[in-house]
Design a protein around this motif. Structure first.
Motif, mmCIF file in Angstrom:
data_model
loop_
_atom_site.group_PDB
_atom_site.id
_atom_site.type_symbol
_atom_site.label_atom_id
_atom_site.label_comp_id
_atom_site.label_asym_id
_atom_site.label_seq_id
_atom_site.Cartn_x
_atom_site.Cartn_y
_atom_site.Cartn_z
ATOM 1 N N PHE A 164 -13.264 4.217 -6.787
ATOM 2 C CA PHE A 164 -12.405 4.940 -7.731
ATOM 3 C C PHE A 164 -11.700 4.005 -8.702
ATOM 4 O O PHE A 164 -10.750 4.393 -9.381
ATOM 5 C CB PHE A 164 -11.399 5.834 -6.989
ATOM 6 C CG PHE A 164 -10.461 5.112 -6.059
ATOM 7 C CD1 PHE A 164 -10.879 4.717 -4.805
ATOM 8 C CD2 PHE A 164 -9.148 4.870 -6.448
ATOM 9 C CE1 PHE A 164 -9.995 4.061 -3.940
ATOM 10 C CE2 PHE A 164 -8.272 4.210 -5.591
ATOM 11 C CZ PHE A 164 -8.692 3.809 -4.345
ATOM 12 N N PRO A 203 -12.570 9.963 -2.592
ATOM 13 C CA PRO A 203 -11.512 9.617 -3.557
ATOM 14 C C PRO A 203 -11.791 10.185 -4.947
ATOM 15 O O PRO A 203 -10.844 10.456 -5.689
ATOM 16 C CB PRO A 203 -11.523 8.089 -3.565
ATOM 17 C CG PRO A 203 -12.820 7.698 -2.995
ATOM 18 C CD PRO A 203 -13.221 8.770 -2.035
ATOM 19 N N PRO A 248 1.933 6.625 -1.461
ATOM 20 C CA PRO A 248 0.671 5.870 -1.394
ATOM 21 C C PRO A 248 -0.466 6.514 -2.179
ATOM 22 O O PRO A 248 -1.274 5.811 -2.780
ATOM 23 C CB PRO A 248 0.343 5.821 0.095
ATOM 24 C CG PRO A 248 1.373 6.623 0.789
ATOM 25 C CD PRO A 248 2.487 6.848 -0.142
ATOM 26 N N TYR A 249 -0.502 7.891 -2.167
ATOM 27 C CA TYR A 249 -1.643 8.534 -2.805
ATOM 28 C C TYR A 249 -1.568 8.515 -4.323
ATOM 29 O O TYR A 249 -2.473 8.979 -4.990
ATOM 30 C CB TYR A 249 -1.810 9.971 -2.294
ATOM 31 C CG TYR A 249 -0.557 10.795 -2.281
ATOM 32 C CD1 TYR A 249 0.239 10.857 -1.135
ATOM 33 C CD2 TYR A 249 -0.171 11.517 -3.386
ATOM 34 C CE1 TYR A 249 1.399 11.606 -1.115
ATOM 35 C CE2 TYR A 249 0.984 12.283 -3.376
ATOM 36 C CZ TYR A 249 1.768 12.318 -2.235
ATOM 37 O OH TYR A 249 2.918 13.071 -2.206
ATOM 38 N N ILE A 270 -4.260 2.160 -5.456
ATOM 39 C CA ILE A 270 -4.565 0.885 -4.818
ATOM 40 C C ILE A 270 -5.649 1.140 -3.783
ATOM 41 O O ILE A 270 -5.494 2.022 -2.939
ATOM 42 C CB ILE A 270 -3.314 0.299 -4.134
ATOM 43 C CG1 ILE A 270 -2.255 -0.049 -5.178
ATOM 44 C CG2 ILE A 270 -3.684 -0.923 -3.300
ATOM 45 C CD1 ILE A 270 -0.953 -0.544 -4.595
ATOM 46 N N GLY A 271 -6.751 0.433 -3.864
ATOM 47 C CA GLY A 271 -7.811 0.589 -2.874
ATOM 48 C C GLY A 271 -7.489 -0.241 -1.643
ATOM 49 O O GLY A 271 -6.773 -1.239 -1.731
ATOM 50 N N MET A 272 -8.002 0.201 -0.491
ATOM 51 C CA MET A 272 -7.704 -0.582 0.711
ATOM 52 C C MET A 272 -8.866 -0.547 1.684
ATOM 53 O O MET A 272 -9.463 0.499 1.918
ATOM 54 C CB MET A 272 -6.442 -0.041 1.381
ATOM 55 C CG MET A 272 -6.047 -0.818 2.604
ATOM 56 S SD MET A 272 -4.282 -0.686 2.914
ATOM 57 C CE MET A 272 -4.134 -1.676 4.380
ATOM 58 N N ALA A 332 0.830 -1.213 0.000
ATOM 59 C CA ALA A 332 0.000 0.000 0.000
ATOM 60 C C ALA A 332 0.860 1.258 0.000
ATOM 61 O O ALA A 332 0.375 2.329 -0.344
ATOM 62 C CB ALA A 332 -0.926 0.010 1.214
ATOM 63 N N ARG A 339 -16.071 2.072 -0.722
ATOM 64 C CA ARG A 339 -15.166 3.214 -0.853
ATOM 65 C C ARG A 339 -13.835 2.784 -1.476
ATOM 66 O O ARG A 339 -13.211 3.528 -2.219
ATOM 67 C CB ARG A 339 -14.910 3.839 0.524
ATOM 68 C CG ARG A 339 -14.203 5.169 0.437
ATOM 69 C CD ARG A 339 -13.986 5.794 1.788
ATOM 70 N NE ARG A 339 -13.074 5.016 2.606
ATOM 71 C CZ ARG A 339 -12.659 5.384 3.808
ATOM 72 N NH1 ARG A 339 -13.089 6.519 4.335
ATOM 73 N NH2 ARG A 339 -11.835 4.622 4.504
ATOM 74 N N ALA A 340 -13.414 1.546 -1.152
ATOM 75 C CA ALA A 340 -12.145 1.066 -1.697
ATOM 76 C C ALA A 340 -12.271 0.737 -3.184
ATOM 77 O O ALA A 340 -11.277 0.646 -3.887
ATOM 78 C CB ALA A 340 -11.664 -0.155 -0.932
#
Lengths: 371, 362
Positions: free
Chosen positions: B156, B105, B78-79, B83-85, B56, B152-153
């Protein structure tokens, strides 16, 4: 104590008949009050309790200076006459003879302020207003106007202190909440140690630090940043008040902020970054909004404490660093004008309630969090 | 699948140490194909979460490189990783409504309002929370919060989704239900998932492949059935499913089988040679409880007696704890067919096929 600020009954118990007759006086028709008023005053001064009269005089002097000596002189003349058993035929003439000020209507107009059991004069005094002859509210003479500017200064200093505490306290609270336990405990001691130290010690320590020949000026001169005669005046003025109050009230900002920040999970900042927000953006959109309860609790606490602060501004404030608390203490202990003391206090309380109400409107009191 | 030229995520010789002395991840090599659901399974402290955090971008590897879609990503913050988490405690933002959480996001990517609204609604519908958009996270149940975190993960459209023990806070029934839901969403949208858990049944239910972590090392990486039926070492055998062990010394090796003398002269067992290489080596034998049969003597070599220590009635089967060859934790599952009428203290005849016994390291 609040009742004191509107209470005017003391003088009424001394001169009940005088005031009763006074109310019948038609100011349009007669320049001076009728004979009955003079007679009642004569009798009440002749037979009244000496201590009570003395107290009443103090009160009368607030409305117009000169009352005290006038009454004292008059009552001496009256007592002499009573002793000789020579009651006058015309009380008006007798009194005017005793002191020609009794023929001056301004004294009689001033008495009009005191006729009722309640008065608002103290509140008007507290904002530099007074009554004129017709009992209209007017500004005090220019050299007696002190309170309005002190109120404004108190508000200004309180707001500045709150803002400075927030600016200084936020990073410290953030460190406290996020450093490893070992370091954060040490830092917490640095925050709490001054908090536990006597207020007087801390205030006088600031005097040592800030005065013209003090530590800070000394170091700056030694480093060559300041010339020896260019020392900065940092104490006994508003700057001193601001610096010392900010330092003293800082823990009240740090502790509520810390307790709120401590429970914000670290994963929130990570989640925000993971979702694509740069660290600054993540802080602004995710971290900062969650600290609002702490900021507002700390802010309200510091503001409310600052607005009524007394000892520190009294010691380091000098002449222009004094706040309203100093005036309250002055009237309470030195002039013994408790009516004005109570009025100043009541206005202060009113301010706090207004800010509390505003705060509740804007932030919501349920949002407050102290720990 | 293990061909590195095709792998979507590639860990290459990754070491990770927090203090410069102890390696929490040692020489990790792992390839994940596009669309795969890979689970990192292991006890706490085994390095699985650290591995996920390196992927991540919240931790940097001490040595080695991670490739995503053939590009090294160690230098990418990371941003910018796309990668969704899903975090352990969801990390939903409490001051934002569900909609605002999901829109976050998209907002930071400067996607237009109308587009954002469409995508948020689609994501909410996917997790069956279409009508909950205006609520705050605190007004939702644990399961609902979990679904919001998942939505939410995914909203996007990341290249990869990581999940760090996402079901840990839910109760058992909800956890099982969510396992299927996550699996179905994965099947439907075909996204690559890297999942971390310490719960083996969760791993077995959902994964295409499972990497079993222990002590910073991947012990075995395989499909669920192979992990369960053909564990390569005693840690995997013990960690996945229930397992009976017998200790002994290798007496003879023939190609793929071996004979093992049990300790304290309890006899000889014929077993599959898995993790032993020479005669005289100490070994631990592993047998799954359901592969042990009772009262049948079809195999003279692997036939033993066991004394019943404890019987536990579990409805569909009876769980018997036996004393076999000095091991009094030997478990046998007897199907409840109505014919089992033994009591505690009785002695049973046990036997098993030699293919079901695996000679592993000790």
């Amino acid at each position: 104590m609040l009742l004191r600020s509107v209470d005017d009954s003391q003088i009424n118990t001394v001169f009940p008949n005088t005031f009763e007759e006074y109310k019948k006086w038609d100011k349009e028709k007669d320049e001076l009050p009728p004979e009955e008023v003079y007679r009642a005053l004569f009798e009440e001064l002749a037979y009244g309790d000496k201590i009570q009269v003395g107290r009443a005089l103090t009160r009368m002097n607030y409305s117009k200076s000169g009352w005290k000596s006038l009454i004292k002189k008059t009552s001496r003349a009256i007592k002499k006459a009573v002793k000789k058993d020579e009651l006058p035929d015309n009380y008006k003439d007798f009194l005017i003879e005793a002191n020609e000020k009794w023929a001056d209507p301004t004294y009689w107009y001033a008495m009009g302020q005191m006729v009722n059991n309640q008065t608002s004069i103290y509140y008007w005094n507290a904002i530099d207003r007074t009554f004129d002859q017709e009992l209209n509210v007017v500004q005090q003479e220019e050299d007696r106007r002190v309170y309005v500017q002190t109120w404004l200064k108190t508000l200004k200093v309180s707001i500045y202190v709150t803002v400075f505490c927030l600016i200084l306290g936020f990073p410290v609270a953030h460190l406290l909440a996020n450093l490893p336990l070992r370091y954060s405990n040490l830092l917490m001691i640095f925050v709490l140690l001054p908090f536990w130290t006597s207020l007087l010690v801390r205030t006088t320590a600031w005097i040592v630090m800030l005065q013209q020949k003090g530590v800070i000026n000394g170091v700056l001169v030694w480093l060559g940043i300041l010339s020896d005669d260019g020392r900065i005046a940092m104490v006994y003025n508003e700057t001193g008040t601001l610096i010392a109050m900010t330092q003293i009230l800082l823990p009240f900002m740090i502790l509520p902020l810390y307790s709120v920040m401590r429970v914000i999970p670290k994963s929130h900042m990570r989640a925000a970054q993971n979702l694509g927000a740069k660290p600054a953006m993540a802080f602004w959109r995710v971290y900062l909004p969650q600290t609002i309860p702490g900021m507002s609790a700390g802010g309200l606490l510091v503001f409310v404490l600052a607005i009524g602060y007394f000892i520190t501004p009294e010691l380091v404030g000098g002449k222009d660093g004094k706040l309203i608390g100093s005036w309250i203490a002055y009237h309470l202990k030195t002039t013994l004008n408790w009516g004005l003391t109570a009025a100043l206090g009541a206005i202060l309380l009113g301010f706090m309630l207004i800010f509390y109400w505003l705060y509740n409107k804007i932030v919501g009191i349920d949002n407050i969090k102290l720990g | 699948m293990n061909d590195s030229s095709q792998s979507f995520v590639k860990f290459e010789k990754i070491d990770k140490s927090y203090d410069g002395e102890v390696l929490v991840v040692k020489n990790l090599n792992l390839d994940i194909a596009k669309g795969e659901f890979v689970t990192m399974l292991g006890p706490s402290g085994s390095g699985k979460t650290t591995t996920l955090m390196m992927l991540a971008g919240f931790e940097t590897p001490t040595n080695g490189e991670i490739f995503l879609d053939t590009k090294p990503i160690s230098k990418i913050p990371p941003y910018e990783r796309e990668i969704g988490m899903v975090f352990q405690n969801y990390a939903l933002f409490p001051h934002m409504t569900v909609q605002e959480n999901l829109a976050f996001p998209l907002e930071v990517r400067k996607i237009s309002k109308s587009e954002t609204q469409k995508k948020v609604q689609k994501a909410l519908d996917m997790v069956e929370l279409g009508n909950f958009g205006t609520r705050f996270p605190a007004q939702l149940s644990g399961g609902q919060q979990q679904r919001v975190a998942l939505a939410r993960a995914l909203v996007f459209e990341p290249r990869l989704v990581l999940m760090d023990e996402p079901l840990g806070a839910l109760d058992k029934n909800l956890r099982e239900q969510m396992q299927y839901e996550i699996k179905h969403i994965h099947d439907r949208i075909g996204i690559t998932v890297v999942y971390v858990t310490h719960d083996q049944s969760e791993a077995l239910t959902m994964s295409n492949r499972i990497a079993v972590f222990n002590d910073g090392v991947v012990q075995q990486l395989s499909t669920p059935d192979i992990l369960y039926e053909k564990p390569e070492n005693s840690f995997v055998a013990k960690f996945i499913g229930e397992n009976n062990t017998l200790n002994g010394v290798v007496k003879e090796i023939n190609d793929s089988t071996c004979e093992v003398d049990l300790d304290n002269n309890h006899g000889t067992v014929k077993a599959l040679k898995v993790n032993v290489s020479e005669v005289g080596e100490k070994t631990q034998l592993s047998i799954r409880p359901e592969r042990v049969s009772i009262d049948s003597s079809n195999n003279s070599l692997n036939s033993f007696e066991g004394k019943i220590e404890e019987l536990i009635y579990l409805g569909d089967h009876i769980r018997a704890r036996l004393d076999v060859c000095g091991n009094n934790e030997f478990i046998v599952k007897v199907p409840n067919e109505g014919s089992f009428n033994h009591k505690e203290g009785d002695t049973l005849n046990l036997s098993w096929n030699s293919e079901d016994v695996r000679a592993l390291d000790i």
